[in-house]
Design a protein around this motif. Structure first.
Motif, PDB file in Angstrom:
ATOM      1  N   TRP A 248      -6.140  -4.274  -0.449  1.00 16.34           N
ATOM      2  CA  TRP A 248      -5.324  -3.523  -1.064  1.00 16.34           C
ATOM      3  C   TRP A 248      -4.307  -2.611  -0.294  1.00 16.34           C
ATOM      4  O   TRP A 248      -3.134  -2.284  -0.922  1.00 16.34           O
ATOM      5  N   ALA A 249      -4.620  -2.436   0.941  1.00 19.36           N
ATOM      6  CA  ALA A 249      -3.475  -1.793   1.770  1.00 19.36           C
ATOM      7  C   ALA A 249      -2.325  -2.608   1.908  1.00 19.36           C
ATOM      8  O   ALA A 249      -1.199  -2.199   1.780  1.00 19.36           O
ATOM      9  N   CYS A 250      -2.528  -3.944   1.892  1.00 17.72           N
ATOM     10  CA  CYS A 250      -1.276  -5.030   1.888  1.00 17.72           C
ATOM     11  C   CYS A 250      -0.588  -4.992   0.704  1.00 17.72           C
ATOM     12  O   CYS A 250       0.698  -4.727   0.437  1.00 17.72           O
ATOM     13  N   VAL A 251      -1.404  -4.885  -0.472  1.00 18.08           N
ATOM     14  CA  VAL A 251      -0.568  -4.731  -1.580  1.00 18.08           C
ATOM     15  C   VAL A 251       0.087  -3.473  -1.815  1.00 18.08           C
ATOM     16  O   VAL A 251       1.075  -3.576  -2.332  1.00 18.08           O
ATOM     17  N   ILE A 252      -0.329  -2.536  -1.463  1.00 18.58           N
ATOM     18  CA  ILE A 252       0.236  -1.157  -1.490  1.00 18.58           C
ATOM     19  C   ILE A 252       1.553  -1.194  -0.620  1.00 18.58           C
ATOM     20  O   ILE A 252       2.708  -0.850  -1.156  1.00 18.58           O
ATOM     21  N   GLY A 253       1.548  -1.720   0.724  1.00 21.01           N
ATOM     22  CA  GLY A 253       2.676  -1.698   1.529  1.00 21.01           C
ATOM     23  C   GLY A 253       3.687  -3.140   1.172  1.00 21.01           C
ATOM     24  O   GLY A 253       4.842  -2.484   1.015  1.00 21.01           O
TER      25      GLY A 253
END
Length: 443
Positions: A248-253
């Motif tokens: 999810w952090a990669c999706v946000i970034g």
């Protein structure tokens, strides 16, 4: 035989007895007690991708497509990039390792040097490009013509970024936490001014394309903006407390953050005929805010770059500390900028971007085939994993051919070919003889 365990779990017990040599664990798994909360990880990755030069890619797209077709292109390219980086991020969280250290398990202890040289060397080059850009744009804003003035800015900016990278994850988190909201606020304000320039949203939608570009090339442009840097996402996601947090952090970034920067650049090109919001602020007479956007944005992004070549250097020379390699890489990158070489590096570094994504594809597939249950405690990789190296060479060649003949999306072709070939060969031949004994013990 030892059972398969998460490397971070194994490391946490051994390292709890005393302080680590380097609190960022550049060549060893991040132990569980050092993992970070989701908010912290999302801030760091979003700060990494909120990168104003990405707007230039958006500017090229903005004049080539109608607004709604542009949105489809950005969504498709960002989805491809986001899925790939999320997979890399998941591997980083599950293993607790950086990309270059994970490469030891996929390519062997000697074969992984290829990854360290490619990833570390490319990042040093990009570091020099950004340092040179800061010097040139600052001189342009303040009307400085002398070389000494530009050089002073380059050196001062480089020292600031080098110090931030030496502080590691903690330094990048605080810089991103402060600068990212400010940069996004400035960018949104420029978008608002852009809409005023064309008569609101309806005026923006009605603007007709002025240039042409194929859909495949446009999606390649979106994916190519950060696919090389995204291959190094494990450098940060290894601090995640779970694989889902990393995803999810990669999706946000990489899906949201990178997609927004491309969209902002496209809107700037449509309305002000300039994709870089720093230059738009200059043209609006807001030189001070333009400099704030310039330094705030490139400071955190280039600190991340310095961190990346620091951990690559630690792996390459098998040293437990990243700091000497951060400093050494910053000196080399700054020297490139001071001699003006940065003006000639961009095309070369972009070409290298074709050869980096297949590395990530092999690492992802190798993890799925061999390490999903964890890396066995005490396991030592073989010196060279020839099969995976051969897969990488074939996938990189296919990606290069794709670019040469303008067929398909080169980074995507390289990634997919690497994943497919690695899984196919593993299914046909199974584990290599060096790994077979370990593999049977983990079942």
């Amino acid at each position: 035989m030892s059972s398969a365990v998460e490397p971070a779990t194994a490391a946490s017990d051994s390292e709890s007895a005393g302080p680590p040599v380097d609190p960022d664990y550049p060549v060893s798994p991040v132990p569980l007690h050092a993992r970070k909360p989701f908010f912290s990880l999302a801030v760091v990755l979003l700060g990494f991708t909120i990168f104003t030069p990405t707007m230039l890619a958006g500017a090229a797209l903005g004049t080539a497509f109608s607004f709604w077709k542009l949105m489809v292109v950005i969504a498709a390219g960002s989805a491809i990039l986001g899925v790939y980086v999320a997979m890399m991020g998941f591997v980083g969280a599950r293993t607790g390792l950086t990309t270059v250290v994970m490469a030891r398990y996929s390519f062997g202890t000697r074969g992984s040097k290829l990854a360290s040289i490619l990833l570390g060397g490319t990042q040093i080059g990009w570091y020099g490009v950004i340092i040179g850009t800061i010097g040139d744009l600052t001189a342009q804003a303040l009307g400085w013509d002398s070389y000494l003035a530009r050089a002073s800015v380059m050196i001062a900016a480089s020292i600031l970024m080098c110090i931030t990278a030496c502080y590691g994850y903690r330094g990048m988190y605080w810089v991103s936490l402060v600068s990212t909201p400010l940069i996004l606020a400035l960018a949104c304000w420029v978008v608002f001014r852009s809409l005023e320039e064309v008569g609101g949203f309806s005026g923006l939608v009605s603007v007709q394309p002025q240039t042409t570009m194929t859909i495949a090339l446009a999606i390649t442009t979106v994916v190519g903006t950060f696919v090389s840097a995204g291959t190094q996402a494990p450098n940060w996601t290894r601090f995640a407390r779970s694989g889902s947090q990393a995803v999810w952090a990669c999706v946000i970034g990489f899906l949201l953050g990178n997609g927004l920067m491309i969209l902002f650049g496209a809107i700037g090109a449509i309305t002000f005929h300039e994709g870089d919001f720093v230059l738009i602020l200059y043209n609006l007479g807001l030189v001070g805010w333009g400099l704030v956007l310039l330094f705030g944005n490139l400071w955190k992004s280039n600190a991340d770059t310095a961190y990346a070549f620091g951990v690559a250097g630690a792996e390459l020379f098998r040293k437990p500390r990243k700091t000497p390699f951060v400093i050494g890489g910053c000196v080399i990158g700054t020297a490139l900028a001071l001699t003006g070489v940065h003006n000639h590096l961009v095309d070369y570094l972009s070409l290298l971007g074709t050869f980096i994504p297949p590395l990530g594809g092999v690492i992802i597939a190798d993890f799925l085939c061999r390490w999903r249950r964890g890396i066995p405690e005490g396991y030592t990789p073989q010196p060279v994993h020839w099969r995976n190296l051969a897969v990488y060479a074939v996938a990189a060649f296919l990606a290069w051919l794709s670019g040469e003949f303008e067929v398909g999306i080169p980074p995507l072709i390289g990634i997919v070919a690497a994943i497919a070939l690695t899984m196919f060969l593993h299914r046909v031949f199974g584990n290599s003889s060096a790994d077979r004994e370990v593999s049977t013990s983990t079942v």
